[in-house]
Motif scaffolding. Structure first.
Motif, PDB file in Angstrom:
ATOM      1  N   THR A 160      58.119  45.173  38.906  1.00  0.00           N
ATOM      2  CA  THR A 160      58.279  45.322  37.457  1.00  0.00           C
ATOM      3  C   THR A 160      57.532  46.559  36.999  1.00  0.00           C
ATOM      4  O   THR A 160      56.499  46.919  37.570  1.00  0.00           O
ATOM      5  CB  THR A 160      57.766  44.068  36.710  1.00  0.00           C
ATOM      6  OG1 THR A 160      57.925  44.246  35.302  1.00  0.00           O
ATOM      7  CG2 THR A 160      56.311  43.793  37.029  1.00  0.00           C
ATOM      8  N   SER A 213      63.016  44.786  35.490  1.00  0.00           N
ATOM      9  CA  SER A 213      62.536  44.048  36.661  1.00  0.00           C
ATOM     10  C   SER A 213      63.535  44.222  37.802  1.00  0.00           C
ATOM     11  O   SER A 213      64.732  44.352  37.575  1.00  0.00           O
ATOM     12  CB  SER A 213      62.363  42.555  36.355  1.00  0.00           C
ATOM     13  OG  SER A 213      61.484  42.356  35.276  1.00  0.00           O
ATOM     14  N   HIS A 221      64.567  42.508  41.674  1.00  0.00           N
ATOM     15  CA  HIS A 221      64.393  41.337  42.531  1.00  0.00           C
ATOM     16  C   HIS A 221      65.035  41.621  43.889  1.00  0.00           C
ATOM     17  O   HIS A 221      66.211  41.984  43.957  1.00  0.00           O
ATOM     18  CB  HIS A 221      65.020  40.106  41.883  1.00  0.00           C
ATOM     19  CG  HIS A 221      64.472  39.808  40.521  1.00  0.00           C
ATOM     20  ND1 HIS A 221      65.007  40.320  39.358  1.00  0.00           N
ATOM     21  CD2 HIS A 221      63.408  39.060  40.132  1.00  0.00           C
ATOM     22  CE1 HIS A 221      64.315  39.903  38.322  1.00  0.00           C
ATOM     23  NE2 HIS A 221      63.340  39.125  38.766  1.00  0.00           N
ATOM     24  N   ASN A 272      54.495  31.158  33.028  1.00  0.00           N
ATOM     25  CA  ASN A 272      55.359  32.291  33.365  1.00  0.00           C
ATOM     26  C   ASN A 272      55.168  32.753  34.804  1.00  0.00           C
ATOM     27  O   ASN A 272      55.429  33.904  35.143  1.00  0.00           O
ATOM     28  CB  ASN A 272      55.100  33.457  32.411  1.00  0.00           C
ATOM     29  CG  ASN A 272      53.673  33.979  32.504  1.00  0.00           C
ATOM     30  OD1 ASN A 272      52.824  33.388  33.181  1.00  0.00           O
ATOM     31  ND2 ASN A 272      53.390  35.072  31.819  1.00  0.00           N
ATOM     32  N   ASN A 273      54.733  31.832  35.681  1.00  0.00           N
ATOM     33  CA  ASN A 273      54.472  32.166  37.081  1.00  0.00           C
ATOM     34  C   ASN A 273      54.555  30.873  37.894  1.00  0.00           C
ATOM     35  O   ASN A 273      53.564  30.340  38.344  1.00  0.00           O
ATOM     36  CB  ASN A 273      53.087  32.818  37.201  1.00  0.00           C
ATOM     37  CG  ASN A 273      52.772  33.291  38.609  1.00  0.00           C
ATOM     38  OD1 ASN A 273      53.488  34.097  39.189  1.00  0.00           O
ATOM     39  ND2 ASN A 273      51.687  32.778  39.178  1.00  0.00           N
ATOM     40  N   SER A 321      50.407  35.668  42.293  1.00  0.00           N
ATOM     41  CA  SER A 321      51.160  36.265  41.198  1.00  0.00           C
ATOM     42  C   SER A 321      52.511  36.718  41.730  1.00  0.00           C
ATOM     43  O   SER A 321      52.587  37.581  42.614  1.00  0.00           O
ATOM     44  CB  SER A 321      50.402  37.452  40.592  1.00  0.00           C
ATOM     45  OG  SER A 321      51.219  38.142  39.668  1.00  0.00           O
ATOM     46  N   LEU A 322      53.574  36.146  41.199  1.00  0.00           N
ATOM     47  CA  LEU A 322      54.921  36.468  41.675  1.00  0.00           C
ATOM     48  C   LEU A 322      55.299  37.914  41.378  1.00  0.00           C
ATOM     49  O   LEU A 322      56.191  38.464  42.029  1.00  0.00           O
ATOM     50  CB  LEU A 322      55.934  35.518  41.040  1.00  0.00           C
ATOM     51  CG  LEU A 322      55.772  34.031  41.406  1.00  0.00           C
ATOM     52  CD1 LEU A 322      56.736  33.189  40.582  1.00  0.00           C
ATOM     53  CD2 LEU A 322      56.010  33.812  42.895  1.00  0.00           C
ATOM     54  N   ILE A 323      54.659  38.529  40.369  1.00  0.00           N
ATOM     55  CA  ILE A 323      55.009  39.912  40.003  1.00  0.00           C
ATOM     56  C   ILE A 323      53.927  40.890  40.442  1.00  0.00           C
ATOM     57  O   ILE A 323      53.768  41.962  39.865  1.00  0.00           O
ATOM     58  CB  ILE A 323      55.272  40.032  38.490  1.00  0.00           C
ATOM     59  CG1 ILE A 323      54.036  39.645  37.670  1.00  0.00           C
ATOM     60  CG2 ILE A 323      56.453  39.188  38.086  1.00  0.00           C
ATOM     61  CD1 ILE A 323      54.187  39.928  36.192  1.00  0.00           C
ATOM     62  N   SER A 331      57.569  40.474  33.155  1.00  0.00           N
ATOM     63  CA  SER A 331      58.729  40.504  34.032  1.00  0.00           C
ATOM     64  C   SER A 331      59.769  39.511  33.535  1.00  0.00           C
ATOM     65  O   SER A 331      59.432  38.515  32.906  1.00  0.00           O
ATOM     66  CB  SER A 331      58.325  40.136  35.468  1.00  0.00           C
ATOM     67  OG  SER A 331      59.451  40.091  36.312  1.00  0.00           O
ATOM     68  N   ASP A 334      60.269  31.644  39.141  1.00  0.00           N
ATOM     69  CA  ASP A 334      60.446  32.039  37.748  1.00  0.00           C
ATOM     70  C   ASP A 334      59.215  32.789  37.240  1.00  0.00           C
ATOM     71  O   ASP A 334      58.082  32.328  37.420  1.00  0.00           O
ATOM     72  CB  ASP A 334      60.683  30.790  36.888  1.00  0.00           C
ATOM     73  CG  ASP A 334      61.318  31.113  35.550  1.00  0.00           C
ATOM     74  OD1 ASP A 334      61.348  32.295  35.183  1.00  0.00           O
ATOM     75  OD2 ASP A 334      61.775  30.184  34.870  1.00  0.00           O
ATOM     76  N   THR A 335      59.451  33.938  36.591  1.00  0.00           N
ATOM     77  CA  THR A 335      58.349  34.757  36.078  1.00  0.00           C
ATOM     78  C   THR A 335      58.324  34.805  34.552  1.00  0.00           C
ATOM     79  O   THR A 335      57.723  35.691  33.970  1.00  0.00           O
ATOM     80  CB  THR A 335      58.458  36.197  36.625  1.00  0.00           C
ATOM     81  OG1 THR A 335      59.661  36.798  36.129  1.00  0.00           O
ATOM     82  CG2 THR A 335      58.487  36.205  38.135  1.00  0.00           C
ATOM     83  N   GLY A 382      63.618  36.063  37.281  1.00  0.00           N
ATOM     84  CA  GLY A 382      63.251  35.489  38.555  1.00  0.00           C
ATOM     85  C   GLY A 382      64.416  35.403  39.523  1.00  0.00           C
ATOM     86  O   GLY A 382      65.471  35.997  39.333  1.00  0.00           O
TER      87      GLY A 382
END
Length: 544
Positions: free
Chosen positions: A95, A254, A256, A157-158, A190-192, A101, A145-146, A104
């Motif tokens: 991102t 973003s 993916h 949001n994570n 942290s997914l992002i 972000s 999901d972000t 997802g």
């Protein structure tokens, strides 16, 4: 002989069909990179020259799908139970902004590869407003999901979740993993972060148990799953089903990616060759070479020698883009934009990009150069009735709020003599232009009016009762309701808002708002409350 020649094509047809179904039903595969992979792609999904499966390319409000081309027969017998299966994949999310972000990735099992009616953004290319959650979808998905969507009751949001027939997770957990061996404590992720991660999705036929696990790329599969849910997928998955991925973006740039993928029925997913996976691209500048490292000190020395000659030009340029920063901004400020980026995005705040003029100042449409994100930049002057106090209130109030019926504040900027707020751009403008339309603007039908009315009511309910503090808008009216690309109503302009803790009494303050929308008790006592917002909303409805 005649009967034999007549039956032979039929026997061959059914024989080949059964062979194909049996092969798909008991097959397994593994992709360590996607060079030459036979996949069905649509939307923004593509395989890059480096071998990455890129589901979204940074374009906003779009979706992408990637499916294995042949269906799988997940039931042991027609009408029987869904067999155990296991999927593993390596993914990464990039991102432009460090803390923002959209939205997802989902690993999905579905009866069809056709998701043309599905929406992007929070629906992640799987469903739409009308069919989300319908049992006729026959969809199982594991979501990464972000973004926190209140309408789906997302926990944050994570997170990672298990979805059945829609985007409302039946079970979810904040992203992370449980360690193996002596250290079994939960470790958040942290997914992002831009890091490459692994994920496993397992279904146990006997226990009817779904497990979803994630971990850093070089870590073996944790023994304890992150999310575990009991659900018999035999009531969801059809006789033949397709497996693949779906992803979508919202208003934020973003990207993916899937780097590797494997799948197996009645066995663990085959191992992915981690050492041979393609590398994620870099969104920032490339690392400096050794030649650059040598030349940099020389360039710095040269720059210092010529600094006196260019000092005046540099000072003038710095003053042109100078900004102000104060202590409170570190605590309350959302993402901060540079004045230079906003200046270029709006072509120097050119009147050609002007969206509106009011007592608060001027609003300009802009396109950020790096992310290509469309924004609305509100440029507030000191002579306006919306000064520093209101500016701070707006940043504090909506900088951390996310709701589909509230205009999203993406960030802000301050410089000497100017205050700027950066919002998500609402392409259909304000509602009052449609209620009292001029020229060729269409009249809203009753279905749209009802949808907008319910949306604004939902946004006010969230402000008053659902967020961590009570937020009083204090200026609910048609000109402060904006319409997004799908004609959904979003309440905006929080410059006059006040907030306080739940369970406490709002303090009396000076009377603000728009005449004709103010409750009698507000005029009499000067005390704003959720009820005064409700009064304004009730006054607004008959005019609607």
């Amino acid at each position: 002989m005649t009967i034999f020649h007549f039956l032979l094509p039929i026997l061959l047809f059914h024989g080949f069909q059964c062979a194909a179904l049996d092969a798909a039903g008991n097959d397994q595969f593994a992709f360590s990179g996607f060079h030459g992979a036979d996949l069905n792609l649509d939307g923004t999904a593509t395989v890059t020259p480096e071998g990455l499966l890129e589901l979204t390319n940074g374009s906003v409000q779009l979706k992408g799908h990637a499916f294995f081309p042949d269906p799988f027969r997940l039931r042991r017998l027609p009408g029987g139970a869904v067999q155990s299966f296991s999927a593993s994949f390596v993914f990464g999310i990039l991102t432009t902004y460090p803390n923002l972000s959209c939205h997802g990735i989902t690993f999905v099992v579905a009866p069809s590869k056709n998701f043309s009616t599905a929406l992007a953004a929070q629906y992640m290319g799987l469903a739409n407003f009308d069919n989300n959650g319908n049992t006729s979808n026959h969809i199982f998905a594991a979501e990464i999901d972000t973004m926190q969507n209140i309408e789906f009751e997302d926990i944050d949001n994570n997170h990672v979740g298990v979805d059945i027939n829609g985007l409302r997770s039946m079970q979810s957990h904040t992203a992370g993993y449980y360690g193996n061996g002596e250290n079994e404590s939960f470790q958040s992720m942290s997914l992002i972060s831009g890091d490459v991660m692994r994920a496993w999705v397992d279904y146990d036929e006997e226990l009817a148990q779904i497990d979803v696990t994630i971990a850093p790329i070089h870590m073996s599969k944790p023994t304890r799953p992150l999310v575990s849910a009991t659900y018999n997928l035999s009531v969801v998955i059809t006789e033949q089903a397709y497996i693949g991925f779906s992803s979508a973006t919202g208003p934020i740039n973003s990207r993916h990616y899937i780097l590797g993928w494997s799948f197996g029925i009645n066995r663990p997913a085959p191992a992915i060759d981690i050492a041979n996976l393609p590398k994620l691209p870099r969104l920032g500048s490339k690392p400096r070479s050794k030649v650059q490292e040598i030349l940099t000190p020389v360039a710095i020395a040269t720059f210092l020698l010529t600094l006196g000659l260019v000092a005046v030009l540099l000072v003038r340029k710095r003053l042109r883009y100078a900004e102000l920063r104060e202590d409170w901004e570190a605590e309350f400020g959302p993402h901060r934009f540079s004045y230079k980026d906003l200046f270029h995005a709006t072509n120097g705040f050119n009147d050609k990009h002007l969206l509106g003029v009011g007592g608060f100042g001027r609003v300009y449409k802009g396109v950020l150069r790096t992310s290509k994100l469309e924004v609305a930049a509100k440029r507030v002057s000191h002579e306006s009735r919306q000064g520093m106090k209101e500016f701070v209130a707006e940043v504090v109030s909506i900088g951390h709020i996310r709701h589909r019926n509230l205009v999203q504040l993406l960030g802000y900027c301050r410089r000497k003599g100017e205050l700027l707020l950066v919002y998500a751009y609402m392409p259909n403008g304000s509602l009052d232009k449609y209620l009292h339309y001029e020229g060729e603007k269409p009249v809203l039908n009753w279905a749209h009016r009802s949808q907008i009315m319910k949306g604004i009511a939902s946004g006010l309910l969230y402000l008053h009762e659902k967020w961590e503090k009570v937020v009083i808008h204090r200026d609910v009216k048609a000109s402060n309701v904006l319409l997004d690309e799908e004609m959904n109503g979003r309440l905006g302009d929080f410059g006059l808002s006040r907030l306080y803790d739940h369970g406490t009494d709002p303090q009396t303050t000076h009377m603000v708002g728009t005449m004709g929308y103010m409750a009698p008790e507000l005029v009499r006592t000067g005390k704003a409350s959720p009820l005064t917002d409700v009064f304004a909303f009730g006054t607004f409805l008959p005019r609607f």
